[in-house]
Design a protein around this motif. Sequence first.
Motif, short mmCIF file in Angstrom:
data_model
loop_
_atom_site.label_atom_id
_atom_site.label_comp_id
_atom_site.label_asym_id
_atom_site.label_seq_id
_atom_site.Cartn_x
_atom_site.Cartn_y
_atom_site.Cartn_z
N LYS A 85 0.84 -1.19 0.00
CA LYS A 85 0.00 0.00 0.00
C LYS A 85 0.88 1.24 0.00
O LYS A 85 1.95 1.26 0.60
N LYS A 86 0.39 2.27 -0.67
CA LYS A 86 1.10 3.53 -0.67
C LYS A 86 0.88 4.21 0.67
O LYS A 86 -0.21 4.15 1.23
N PRO A 87 1.91 4.87 1.19
CA PRO A 87 1.73 5.54 2.48
C PRO A 87 0.76 6.71 2.35
O PRO A 87 0.70 7.39 1.33
N PHE A 88 0.00 6.93 3.40
CA PHE A 88 -0.98 8.01 3.43
C PHE A 88 -0.24 9.34 3.63
O PHE A 88 0.59 9.48 4.52
N LYS A 89 -0.54 10.28 2.77
CA LYS A 89 0.08 11.60 2.90
C LYS A 89 -1.00 12.62 3.20
O LYS A 89 -1.99 12.71 2.50
#
Length: 93
Positions: A85-89
Amino acid sequence: MKIYVGNLTELMTEATLKQAFEAFGEVESAKIIKNRFNERSKGFGFVEMPSNSEADKAIKALNGSIVNKKPIKVNHADSGGKKKKKPFKRKRY
């Protein structure tokens, strides 16, 4: 071998999915993925066949075939595991 089956109609049941693949050999399991809230089909599922040669024959024969007035997609399931998963920004205001 695990096989992905896509573009299924809501009329398709796990029993009919299994029956379609049994024409090519032994089927260990057939599962249609459903929405957890309303139990309706998401339009895809998985079939497991113990013999790779039988599974390959089923894939070649059933890919693009018309089931319930729709062409289905049949191919090898991705065995790569879960995708990262892409990190939450957070947006800065």
